[in-house]
Motif scaffolding. Structure first.
Motif, short mmCIF file in Angstrom:
data_model
loop_
_atom_site.label_atom_id
_atom_site.label_comp_id
_atom_site.label_asym_id
_atom_site.label_seq_id
_atom_site.Cartn_x
_atom_site.Cartn_y
_atom_site.Cartn_z
N MET A 147 -6.73 13.04 8.74
CA MET A 147 -5.40 12.56 8.87
C MET A 147 -4.87 12.69 10.39
O MET A 147 -5.05 13.24 11.05
N ALA A 148 -4.10 11.49 10.51
CA ALA A 148 -3.50 11.38 11.96
C ALA A 148 -2.34 12.57 12.21
O ALA A 148 -1.56 12.98 11.38
N ASN A 149 -2.71 13.07 13.48
CA ASN A 149 -1.68 14.32 13.79
C ASN A 149 -0.91 13.88 15.19
O ASN A 149 0.14 14.15 15.11
N SER A 150 -1.66 13.43 16.07
CA SER A 150 -0.47 12.83 17.07
C SER A 150 0.17 11.77 16.99
O SER A 150 -0.11 10.97 16.05
N PRO A 151 1.40 11.72 17.65
CA PRO A 151 2.32 10.47 17.35
C PRO A 151 1.47 9.02 17.61
O PRO A 151 1.86 8.05 16.98
N GLN A 152 0.46 9.37 18.71
CA GLN A 152 -0.11 7.87 18.91
C GLN A 152 -1.05 7.68 17.73
O GLN A 152 -0.93 6.18 17.15
N SER A 153 -1.71 8.72 17.00
CA SER A 153 -2.59 8.12 16.07
C SER A 153 -1.80 7.92 14.84
O SER A 153 -2.23 7.24 13.97
N LYS A 154 -0.54 8.55 14.71
CA LYS A 154 0.37 8.20 13.50
C LYS A 154 0.67 6.64 13.54
O LYS A 154 0.76 5.80 12.55
N LYS A 155 1.22 6.16 14.73
CA LYS A 155 1.60 4.80 15.04
C LYS A 155 0.39 3.90 14.81
O LYS A 155 0.67 2.87 14.04
N ARG A 156 -0.82 4.25 15.25
CA ARG A 156 -1.95 3.32 15.08
C ARG A 156 -2.29 3.27 13.33
O ARG A 156 -2.72 2.19 13.31
N ALA A 157 -2.09 4.18 12.97
CA ALA A 157 -2.28 4.33 11.43
C ALA A 157 -1.22 3.28 10.65
O ALA A 157 -1.76 2.42 9.82
N ARG A 158 -0.01 3.30 11.22
CA ARG A 158 1.23 2.31 10.77
C ARG A 158 0.64 1.13 11.01
O ARG A 158 0.87 0.17 10.16
N GLN A 159 0.25 0.81 12.15
CA GLN A 159 -0.20 -0.55 12.74
C GLN A 159 -1.19 -1.00 11.90
O GLN A 159 -1.37 -2.22 11.54
N ALA A 160 -2.16 -0.27 11.72
CA ALA A 160 -3.47 -0.62 11.05
C ALA A 160 -3.22 -1.13 9.49
O ALA A 160 -3.68 -2.02 9.08
N GLU A 161 -2.34 -0.25 8.95
CA GLU A 161 -1.75 -0.65 7.51
C GLU A 161 -0.94 -2.00 7.59
O GLU A 161 -1.21 -3.03 6.53
N ALA A 162 -0.36 -2.27 8.53
CA ALA A 162 0.40 -3.75 8.62
C ALA A 162 -0.34 -4.61 8.65
O ALA A 162 -0.34 -5.72 8.15
N ARG A 163 -1.28 -4.42 9.81
CA ARG A 163 -2.45 -5.50 9.95
C ARG A 163 -3.29 -5.90 8.66
O ARG A 163 -3.56 -7.05 8.49
N ALA A 164 -3.60 -4.69 8.12
CA ALA A 164 -4.42 -4.94 6.76
C ALA A 164 -3.67 -5.76 5.73
O ALA A 164 -4.37 -6.70 5.29
N ALA A 165 -2.37 -5.69 5.78
CA ALA A 165 -1.62 -6.37 4.78
C ALA A 165 -1.43 -7.76 5.16
O ALA A 165 -1.61 -8.76 4.38
N VAL A 166 -1.29 -8.07 6.32
CA VAL A 166 -1.20 -9.37 7.01
C VAL A 166 -2.58 -10.13 6.71
O VAL A 166 -2.67 -11.46 6.22
N ASN A 167 -3.68 -9.53 7.06
CA ASN A 167 -5.10 -10.14 7.06
C ASN A 167 -5.45 -10.43 5.50
O ASN A 167 -6.06 -11.25 4.97
N LYS A 168 -4.86 -9.43 4.55
CA LYS A 168 -5.21 -9.59 3.17
C LYS A 168 -4.34 -10.84 2.64
O LYS A 168 -5.01 -11.59 1.79
N ALA A 169 -3.20 -11.25 2.99
CA ALA A 169 -2.50 -12.23 2.51
C ALA A 169 -3.03 -13.51 3.09
O ALA A 169 -3.04 -14.44 2.60
N ARG A 170 -3.46 -13.35 4.39
CA ARG A 170 -4.31 -14.68 5.05
C ARG A 170 -5.54 -14.84 4.18
O ARG A 170 -5.94 -16.11 3.99
N ARG A 171 -6.10 -13.89 3.98
CA ARG A 171 -7.56 -14.02 3.22
C ARG A 171 -7.10 -14.76 1.64
O ARG A 171 -7.92 -15.61 1.48
N SER A 172 -6.35 -14.26 1.11
CA SER A 172 -5.86 -14.74 0.11
C SER A 172 -5.26 -16.21 -0.11
O SER A 172 -5.48 -17.07 -1.02
#
Length: 92
Positions: A1-26
């Motif tokens: 699990m993400a602990n540092s503020p930077q890793s938490k932000k990176r996790a959020r960014q990855a989640e958002a990017r995954a959603a965008v990519n999923k929509a594009r693939r669809s």
């Protein structure tokens, strides 16, 4: 699990990017399905139009990093070949 503020932000960014990519693939798959349906129906004109609209979407998939360029090249090539065979059947 993400602990540092930077890793938490990176996790959020990855989640958002995954959603965008999923929509594009669809979206890309929807365009490909329309070409497949036109080919299955035997309508050469509709298949050519569907392919012409699908090609920019596939190319956009490359530039956005959703699909590999060789994968898209292979898909475009195979679809174009099938559309051409449908439009110009070879007299056997």
């Amino acid at each position: 699990m993400a602990n540092s503020p930077q890793s938490k932000k990176r996790a959020r960014q990855a989640e958002a990017r995954a959603a965008v990519n999923k929509a594009r693939r669809s979206r890309i798959r929807t365009f490909l399905r329309k070409v497949e349906e036109a080919l299955a129906s035997g309508d050469a004109a509709a298949a050519a139009i569907a392919l012409k609209t699908a090609q920019p979407e596939l190319a956009r998939g490359i530039t956005k990093g959703v699909l590999h360029k060789n994968t898209v090249a292979r898909k475009m090539s195979r679809l174009a070949h099938r559309v051409n065979v449908l439009a110009h059947p070879v007299a056997a």
